[in-house]
Design an enzyme around this catalytic site. Sequence first.
Site, PDB file in Angstrom:
ATOM      1  N   HIS A 188     -13.376 -10.858  12.860  1.00  0.00           N
ATOM      2  CA  HIS A 188     -14.223 -11.336  11.771  1.00  0.00           C
ATOM      3  C   HIS A 188     -15.301 -12.275  12.301  1.00  0.00           C
ATOM      4  O   HIS A 188     -15.066 -13.017  13.255  1.00  0.00           O
ATOM      5  CB  HIS A 188     -13.377 -12.082  10.732  1.00  0.00           C
ATOM      6  CG  HIS A 188     -12.455 -11.198   9.970  1.00  0.00           C
ATOM      7  ND1 HIS A 188     -11.541 -11.679   9.044  1.00  0.00           N
ATOM      8  CD2 HIS A 188     -12.301  -9.844   9.970  1.00  0.00           C
ATOM      9  CE1 HIS A 188     -10.873 -10.669   8.524  1.00  0.00           C
ATOM     10  NE2 HIS A 188     -11.306  -9.556   9.068  1.00  0.00           N
ATOM     11  N   LYS A 190      -9.376  -3.124   1.775  1.00  0.00           N
ATOM     12  CA  LYS A 190      -9.167  -4.089   2.855  1.00  0.00           C
ATOM     13  C   LYS A 190      -7.916  -4.934   2.646  1.00  0.00           C
ATOM     14  O   LYS A 190      -7.811  -6.050   3.138  1.00  0.00           O
ATOM     15  CB  LYS A 190     -10.389  -4.997   3.050  1.00  0.00           C
ATOM     16  CG  LYS A 190     -11.698  -4.270   3.234  1.00  0.00           C
ATOM     17  CD  LYS A 190     -11.648  -3.211   4.330  1.00  0.00           C
ATOM     18  CE  LYS A 190     -11.437  -3.782   5.706  1.00  0.00           C
ATOM     19  NZ  LYS A 190     -11.378  -2.742   6.764  1.00  0.00           N
ATOM     20  N   GLY A 191      -6.957  -4.366   1.930  1.00  0.00           N
ATOM     21  CA  GLY A 191      -5.705  -5.078   1.708  1.00  0.00           C
ATOM     22  C   GLY A 191      -4.585  -4.614   2.621  1.00  0.00           C
ATOM     23  O   GLY A 191      -3.606  -5.318   2.824  1.00  0.00           O
ATOM     24  N   GLY A 192      -4.718  -3.394   3.158  1.00  0.00           N
ATOM     25  CA  GLY A 192      -3.679  -2.799   3.994  1.00  0.00           C
ATOM     26  C   GLY A 192      -3.197  -1.469   3.473  1.00  0.00           C
ATOM     27  O   GLY A 192      -2.107  -1.004   3.818  1.00  0.00           O
ATOM     28  N   THR A 193      -4.019  -0.815   2.634  1.00  0.00           N
ATOM     29  CA  THR A 193      -3.595   0.441   2.003  1.00  0.00           C
ATOM     30  C   THR A 193      -3.441   1.575   3.018  1.00  0.00           C
ATOM     31  O   THR A 193      -2.535   2.397   2.893  1.00  0.00           O
ATOM     32  CB  THR A 193      -4.592   0.874   0.913  1.00  0.00           C
ATOM     33  OG1 THR A 193      -5.898   1.018   1.482  1.00  0.00           O
ATOM     34  CG2 THR A 193      -4.652  -0.169  -0.204  1.00  0.00           C
ATOM     35  N   ARG A 194      -4.321   1.640   4.014  1.00  0.00           N
ATOM     36  CA  ARG A 194      -4.226   2.711   5.011  1.00  0.00           C
ATOM     37  C   ARG A 194      -2.955   2.545   5.835  1.00  0.00           C
ATOM     38  O   ARG A 194      -2.258   3.523   6.118  1.00  0.00           O
ATOM     39  CB  ARG A 194      -5.462   2.706   5.906  1.00  0.00           C
ATOM     40  CG  ARG A 194      -5.404   3.676   7.096  1.00  0.00           C
ATOM     41  CD  ARG A 194      -5.095   5.103   6.735  1.00  0.00           C
ATOM     42  NE  ARG A 194      -6.056   5.689   5.828  1.00  0.00           N
ATOM     43  CZ  ARG A 194      -5.980   6.919   5.347  1.00  0.00           C
ATOM     44  NH1 ARG A 194      -4.948   7.690   5.668  1.00  0.00           N
ATOM     45  NH2 ARG A 194      -6.899   7.382   4.532  1.00  0.00           N
TER      46      ARG A 194
END
Length: 343
Positions: free
Chosen positions: A310, A100-104
């Site tokens: 969220h 959920k950090g932006g890896t994708r």
Amino acid sequence: RGAGRGAPGGAAAVRDARPPMGCSGRLLGPAGGRRRASLLLTMILFFTYFFSCLPGPCEPLPPALLLPPPAALPAGPGGSGGAGGGSRRFPQAIIVGVKKGGTRALLEFLRAHPGVRAVGAEPHFFDRCYEKGLRWYRSLMPRTLEGQITMEKTPSYFVTKEAPRRIHNMSRDTKLIVVVRNPVTRAISDYTQTLSKNPSIPSFQALAFKNLSTGLIDTSWSAVRIGIYAKHLDNWLQYFPLSKFLFVSGERLVSDPAGEMGRVQDFLGLQRVVTDRHFYFNETKGFPCLKKPEGGSKPRCLGKSKGRPHPKIDGQVVQRLREFYRPFNMKFYQMTGQDFGWD
């Protein structure tokens, strides 16, 4: 309570990806007679070696038996062994974190570069599938030509204690990319993903605190534990020098994708091909997308699972989490030499 912790997320199969195999997948693709004969010969050699060594110690097995050379490795499902098709190599760079950090987003932006070929689905080799062996792992990799970089991303590697040692044993020259994000926002995003799959889980507040009245944070909850970046990095630095890492800001990947991509391409030794002309900001989703490629059918934007709204979290809960993470953030800034501006 356990139902709300560490629920695995899915990963869509995308360009350059062969069908995801997972740990339960077949070890090898369809093999011809010559390949089966080679495997049978290897088995015979193994059995001969072990039975002959029962009376006493023996010399170590030759490396060629432990890991066949590239030419002897199987092409894998759908692969071609013909000339000019490239070869499967171990990844020279891995996006190891964080969830959920932006890896994708980072991986998809990198795939716009002609010098990068990447596995679409997360292999989870160094955390869940290690017993499958390096031969199996290599068979998952896309074919690359000379000068192209092979990559994969599995964000759970960063918080897996055994992953640094295992990757180091594969290659100490592997470049490691860690996409980090404000740990409070990241924890809420993690919870949001789990909630979308299991609406009956307890509230964020109930999971985040061991004792609400004292404000004691429950660090056994994975959504909280992942954000203690300094602790996890300590483990990695036992095996890799800081020079092997690039820490990417998940926030700047949204606000300035071209700028962060410039740093990533420099780190990988690639020409800066992916620039600001590749991006547009999708107001609906709230993050950047890749523009329609030449000859492509449509712009490439991340799927519906990205950019979820969220749930509303009590302000006092958020403030307590900020206080909890602050010393860990300060240590992480010192370790990396970067101030990510979370405090």
